[in-house]
Design an enzyme around this catalytic site. Structure first.
Site, PDB file in Angstrom:
ATOM      1  N   TYR A 199      10.418 -12.172   5.959  1.00 54.96           N
ATOM      2  CA  TYR A 199       9.785 -11.156   6.544  1.00 54.96           C
ATOM      3  C   TYR A 199       9.897 -11.138   8.013  1.00 54.96           C
ATOM      4  CZ  TYR A 199       7.244 -10.500   2.387  1.00 54.96           C
ATOM      5  OH  TYR A 199       7.006  -9.934   0.861  1.00 54.96           O
TER       6      TYR A 199
ATOM      7  N   GLY B  19       6.821  -5.391  -6.960  1.00 55.71           N
ATOM      8  CA  GLY B  19       6.473  -4.194  -6.973  1.00 55.71           C
ATOM      9  C   GLY B  19       5.465  -3.933  -8.190  1.00 55.71           C
TER      10      GLY B  19
ATOM     11  N   LYS C 270      -4.383  -8.973 -14.611  1.00 53.80           N
ATOM     12  CA  LYS C 270      -3.174  -8.801 -15.060  1.00 53.80           C
ATOM     13  C   LYS C 270      -2.889 -10.258 -15.280  1.00 53.80           C
ATOM     14  CE  LYS C 270      -2.631  -7.228 -10.853  1.00 53.80           C
ATOM     15  NZ  LYS C 270      -2.445  -6.880  -9.463  1.00 53.80           N
TER      16      LYS C 270
ATOM     17  N   GLY D 290       3.039  -5.348  -9.536  1.00 53.26           N
ATOM     18  CA  GLY D 290       1.674  -5.257  -9.436  1.00 53.26           C
ATOM     19  C   GLY D 290       1.027  -3.610  -8.625  1.00 53.26           C
ATOM     20  N   ASP D 291       1.949  -3.342  -7.814  1.00 50.73           N
ATOM     21  CA  ASP D 291       1.917  -2.143  -7.338  1.00 50.73           C
ATOM     22  C   ASP D 291       1.784  -0.936  -8.307  1.00 50.73           C
ATOM     23  OD1 ASP D 291       1.464  -3.566  -4.976  1.00 50.73           O
ATOM     24  OD2 ASP D 291       3.504  -3.117  -4.239  1.00 50.73           O
TER      25      ASP D 291
ATOM     26  N   ASP E 100      11.304  -1.669  -4.655  1.00 51.71           N
ATOM     27  CA  ASP E 100       9.905  -1.722  -4.767  1.00 51.71           C
ATOM     28  C   ASP E 100       9.278  -0.646  -5.388  1.00 51.71           C
ATOM     29  OD1 ASP E 100      10.492  -4.064  -3.584  1.00 51.71           O
ATOM     30  OD2 ASP E 100       8.876  -4.127  -2.033  1.00 51.71           O
TER      31      ASP E 100
ATOM     32  N   GLU F 197       0.733  -1.112   0.032  1.00 49.44           N
ATOM     33  CA  GLU F 197       0.068  -0.099  -0.026  1.00 49.44           C
ATOM     34  C   GLU F 197       0.907   1.305  -0.040  1.00 49.44           C
ATOM     35  OE1 GLU F 197      -2.025  -3.429   2.230  1.00 49.44           O
ATOM     36  OE2 GLU F 197       0.067  -2.212   2.412  1.00 49.44           O
TER      37      GLU F 197
ATOM     38  N   ARG G  58       7.681  -9.812  10.712  1.00 48.62           N
ATOM     39  CA  ARG G  58       6.757  -8.755  10.926  1.00 48.62           C
ATOM     40  C   ARG G  58       5.764  -9.194  11.985  1.00 48.62           C
ATOM     41  NH1 ARG G  58       4.171  -9.465   5.165  1.00 48.62           N
ATOM     42  NH2 ARG G  58       3.165  -7.239   5.533  1.00 48.62           N
TER      43      ARG G  58
ATOM     44  N   ASN H 288       3.836   1.398  -1.578  1.00 49.09           N
ATOM     45  CA  ASN H 288       4.126   1.548  -3.109  1.00 49.09           C
ATOM     46  C   ASN H 288       3.285   2.224  -3.745  1.00 49.09           C
ATOM     47  OD1 ASN H 288       6.524   0.295  -2.234  1.00 49.09           O
ATOM     48  ND2 ASN H 288       5.586  -1.659  -2.953  1.00 49.09           N
TER      49      ASN H 288
END
Length: 313
Positions: free
Chosen positions: A108, A261, A230, A263-264, A300, A39, A110, A41
């Site tokens: 990750y 990145g 996509k 797709g973003d 990204d 988000e 997180r 990005n």
């Protein structure tokens, strides 16, 4: 004088350490620090195109959290909705350096992050009411039950006001208890959106349909206004509730550096163009173009263009 917001989005940002050398992450000794998050990005790409953007989240009261806030300010992204939470840490990730267009390895760190404690308490009505568009992603939806509740509340509130909503599934199966839960909850969000932007494989998982048109019809029959899928090397395919449909050819890239990145970047192109009143076909063309830029750089968001750079394409 305060400018009304064009877009508001909700998500998690992490400090990202990208290896400077190829090979096993265990052997990497030097890294470049970047900010990462689906988000974030999208917010960055939209802000670089001149849109007024706000990003809602929680970051820890630590060096990574301050780094994220500094990154937002440098990109002219509004931070009004970001809470500095001293109880929990900001997440981070390690990313390998990929070669020949292969997908990098990402590890990750997180779990229990500040952003995973997002909740409906982070819904500030005045801030959301100030925006004309809400962008949501399946990443924030997967962080926790309370984060999902925030996204659902925001979607219902914006929809009730007649604001537009976009949704990128951004599937993260590892963050969900089961695939069935992921499918049910993400589709519940998708049905609130005006524009749904899945990848072909994501669409199959979420709908059970194998063709772009089948995936699109699944959502269009449930109130979505436009679905853009996509399709990888084939570019993208779209269909609207009014029956308009078509394929949009990809932008050829000679040297693929980093696929993360893409797709973003695609979402940035589609959302920005539609908010400018462009046709869906032109919006998808812009999405393909920005997605192509994103995969030619190691980070990204480094490839996301400014308005001047977009105009030069």
């Amino acid at each position: 004088m305060h400018k009304p917001l064009d877009v508001i989005t909700i998500g998690e940002a992490m400090a990202m350490f990208v290896a400077c050398e190829t090979g096993d992450l265990a052997d990497a000794s030097q890294f470049i620090k970047r900010a990462a998050g689906a988000e974030l990005n999208v917010a960055t790409g939209l802000a670089r195109l001149g849109l007024q953007v706000s990003w809602v989240s929680r970051v820890g009261d630590d060096s990574f959290g301050r780094f994220i806030l500094n990154t937002l300010r440098k990109e002219n992204i509004d931070t009004t909705g970001v809470t500095l939470d001293g109880r929990y840490a900001t997440g981070f990730q390690l990313k390998s350096k990929a070669e020949n267009g292969t997908d990098p390895i990402v590890e990750y760190f997180r779990k229990g992050s500040a952003a995973s404690h997002l909740s409906t308490e982070d819904f500030h009505a005045a801030l959301f009411n100030d925006a004309r568009h809400l962008h949501l992603s399946g990443v924030a939806a997967a962080l926790s039950a309370s984060s999902y509740a925030l996204l659902e509340h925001a979607a219902l509130s914006m929809k009730a006001q007649g604001k537009t909503i976009s949704f990128d599934p951004n599937l993260r199966p590892v963050l969900w208890k089961s695939e069935a839960e992921m499918v049910e909850k993400l589709n519940r969000l998708a049905f609130q959106a005006d524009w749904v932007l899945p990848g072909l494989k994501e669409g199959f998982i979420l709908t059970g349909e194998k063709t772009p048109e089948g995936i699109a019809d699944f959502y269009l029959q449930r109130g979505v206004k436009a679905v853009v899928i996509k399709t990888g090397a084939d570019g993208a395919w779209f269909k609207t509730a009014s029956g308009e449909q078509g394929a949009v050819a990809p932008v050829k890239v000679e040297n693929v550096v980093d696929t993360v990145g893409a797709g973003d970047g695609f979402a940035v192109g589609v959302i920005s163009a539609l908010l400018e009143g462009k046709t869906l076909h032109d919006a998808v063309r812009r999405g393909n173009a920005i997605g192509a830029l994103a995969i030619q750089v190691p980070g990204d968001s480094e490839g996301l263009p400014t308005r001047a750079e977009l105009g030069a394409l």
